[in-house]
Design a protein around this motif. Structure first.
Motif, short mmCIF file in Angstrom:
data_model
loop_
_atom_site.label_atom_id
_atom_site.label_comp_id
_atom_site.label_asym_id
_atom_site.label_seq_id
_atom_site.Cartn_x
_atom_site.Cartn_y
_atom_site.Cartn_z
N ASP A 127 25.87 -67.92 -27.54
CA ASP A 127 27.16 -67.61 -26.77
C ASP A 127 27.87 -68.79 -26.32
OD1 ASP A 127 24.63 -68.25 -25.24
OD2 ASP A 127 25.58 -67.58 -23.42
N MET A 128 27.27 -69.99 -26.67
CA MET A 128 27.92 -71.25 -26.40
C MET A 128 28.67 -71.83 -27.45
SD MET A 128 27.25 -71.54 -23.06
CE MET A 128 27.49 -73.34 -22.66
N VAL A 129 28.81 -70.99 -28.80
CA VAL A 129 29.48 -71.46 -29.67
C VAL A 129 30.65 -70.73 -30.10
CG1 VAL A 129 29.23 -71.57 -32.47
CG2 VAL A 129 27.04 -71.94 -31.04
N GLU A 130 31.71 -71.67 -30.37
CA GLU A 130 32.93 -70.90 -30.96
C GLU A 130 33.53 -71.66 -32.00
OE1 GLU A 130 37.40 -71.89 -28.87
OE2 GLU A 130 35.91 -71.16 -27.64
N ILE A 131 33.80 -70.70 -33.04
CA ILE A 131 34.30 -71.29 -34.25
C ILE A 131 35.70 -70.68 -34.65
CG2 ILE A 131 34.03 -71.64 -36.96
CD1 ILE A 131 30.93 -71.18 -36.30
N GLU A 132 36.74 -71.44 -34.85
CA GLU A 132 38.02 -70.88 -34.92
C GLU A 132 38.39 -70.66 -36.49
OE1 GLU A 132 40.78 -73.33 -33.04
OE2 GLU A 132 39.85 -73.07 -31.04
N ASN A 133 39.82 -70.29 -36.64
CA ASN A 133 39.98 -69.75 -37.94
C ASN A 133 39.66 -71.01 -39.18
OD1 ASN A 133 41.10 -67.79 -36.64
ND2 ASN A 133 43.20 -68.28 -36.60
N GLY A 134 39.02 -70.55 -40.14
CA GLY A 134 38.86 -71.43 -41.32
C GLY A 134 37.70 -72.36 -41.05
N GLY A 135 37.04 -72.31 -39.75
CA GLY A 135 35.94 -73.22 -39.76
C GLY A 135 34.51 -72.88 -40.42
N CYS A 136 34.01 -73.99 -40.53
CA CYS A 136 32.63 -73.83 -41.60
C CYS A 136 31.61 -74.47 -40.92
CB CYS A 136 33.17 -74.61 -42.96
SG CYS A 136 31.78 -74.49 -44.14
N VAL A 137 30.29 -73.96 -41.00
CA VAL A 137 29.20 -74.74 -40.67
C VAL A 137 28.16 -74.40 -41.89
CG1 VAL A 137 27.31 -74.43 -38.96
CG2 VAL A 137 29.53 -73.91 -38.48
N GLY A 138 27.63 -75.58 -42.28
CA GLY A 138 26.77 -75.70 -43.71
C GLY A 138 25.57 -75.32 -43.36
N ARG A 139 24.67 -75.08 -44.66
CA ARG A 139 23.25 -74.71 -44.47
C ARG A 139 22.45 -75.63 -43.52
NH1 ARG A 139 21.16 -71.34 -48.06
NH2 ARG A 139 18.74 -71.55 -48.29
N ASP A 140 21.53 -74.88 -42.88
CA ASP A 140 20.82 -75.43 -42.06
C ASP A 140 21.22 -76.46 -40.96
OD1 ASP A 140 18.83 -74.09 -43.48
OD2 ASP A 140 18.28 -75.48 -44.83
N ALA A 141 22.42 -76.24 -40.66
CA ALA A 141 23.02 -77.19 -39.32
C ALA A 141 22.19 -76.49 -38.21
CB ALA A 141 24.56 -76.93 -39.27
N LEU A 142 22.14 -77.58 -37.11
CA LEU A 142 21.34 -76.79 -36.00
C LEU A 142 22.60 -76.99 -34.58
CD1 LEU A 142 18.07 -79.08 -36.34
CD2 LEU A 142 18.54 -76.89 -36.71
N LEU A 143 22.67 -76.05 -34.01
CA LEU A 143 23.78 -76.15 -33.11
C LEU A 143 22.98 -75.90 -31.88
CD1 LEU A 143 26.61 -73.92 -34.72
CD2 LEU A 143 26.08 -76.50 -34.88
N PHE A 144 22.88 -76.87 -30.92
CA PHE A 144 22.20 -76.99 -29.52
C PHE A 144 23.05 -76.52 -28.36
CE2 PHE A 144 19.45 -79.40 -32.31
CZ PHE A 144 18.06 -78.81 -32.23
N GLY A 145 22.92 -75.55 -27.96
CA GLY A 145 23.76 -75.06 -26.71
C GLY A 145 23.47 -75.68 -25.15
N HIS A 146 22.15 -76.28 -25.37
CA HIS A 146 21.63 -76.80 -24.31
C HIS A 146 20.65 -77.86 -24.47
CE1 HIS A 146 17.87 -74.53 -25.39
NE2 HIS A 146 17.46 -75.22 -24.66
N ILE A 147 20.38 -78.79 -23.63
CA ILE A 147 19.38 -79.77 -23.60
C ILE A 147 18.76 -79.83 -22.24
CG2 ILE A 147 20.47 -81.15 -25.34
CD1 ILE A 147 21.44 -83.07 -23.14
N TYR A 148 17.62 -80.37 -22.27
CA TYR A 148 16.65 -80.94 -21.07
C TYR A 148 17.26 -82.41 -20.68
CZ TYR A 148 14.50 -76.68 -21.87
OH TYR A 148 14.22 -75.30 -22.12
N GLU A 149 17.61 -82.50 -19.35
CA GLU A 149 18.20 -83.82 -19.20
C GLU A 149 17.41 -84.20 -17.70
OE1 GLU A 149 22.24 -85.42 -20.31
OE2 GLU A 149 22.35 -84.55 -18.43
N GLY A 150 17.21 -85.85 -17.90
CA GLY A 150 16.68 -86.33 -16.47
C GLY A 150 15.63 -86.18 -16.20
N GLU A 151 14.70 -86.96 -15.27
CA GLU A 151 13.50 -86.94 -14.95
C GLU A 151 12.83 -85.42 -14.46
OE1 GLU A 151 12.42 -89.88 -12.36
OE2 GLU A 151 13.45 -91.30 -13.20
N GLU A 152 13.74 -84.54 -13.89
CA GLU A 152 13.24 -83.34 -13.39
C GLU A 152 13.41 -82.34 -14.63
OE1 GLU A 152 16.14 -84.40 -11.67
OE2 GLU A 152 14.81 -85.76 -10.63
N GLY A 153 14.00 -82.78 -15.70
CA GLY A 153 14.13 -81.74 -16.99
C GLY A 153 15.16 -80.77 -16.60
#
Length: 100
Positions: free
Chosen positions: A26-52
């Motif tokens: 739900d955090m990915v937007e691809i407009e007209n003519g956009g292309c995502v290649g084979r086995d690409a990794l799209l991360f919509g979140h990360i764990y950050e900081g000491e508290e994670g």
């Protein structure tokens, strides 16, 4: 991806090869003519900081933008119109990939 909540214009020439992983589609937007290649990794979140604490960021691929095979895209990345993230590349959090 579209069924899982991604904003993709399939009828406007968007091409997505087999995905390695799409975390938070739900955090990915691809407009007209956009292309995502084979086995690409799209991360919509990360764990950050000491508290994670979880940080989210929308990934946008602009018109004619390209994410290469096995590239890794972190949260908040924007591939501008006609921008190109090469195969096996890493786009760090909130990075902007511009066209030349």
């Amino acid at each position: 991806m579209k069924l899982m909540g991604s904003d993709i214009n399939l009828d406007q020439g968007v091409y997505v090869d087999s995905m390695g992983a799409v975390l938070n589609p739900d955090m990915v937007e691809i407009e007209n003519g956009g292309c995502v290649g084979r086995d690409a990794l799209l991360f919509g979140h990360i764990y950050e900081g000491e508290e994670g604490k979880v940080k989210f960021g929308k990934i946008r691929v602009g018109e004619g933008g390209f994410v290469g095979s096995r590239a890794v895209v972190m949260p908040g990345v924007r591939v501008e119109s006609w921008g190109n993230l090469s195969a096996l590349s890493l786009a760090m959090k909130e990075e902007i990939i511009r066209s030349r």
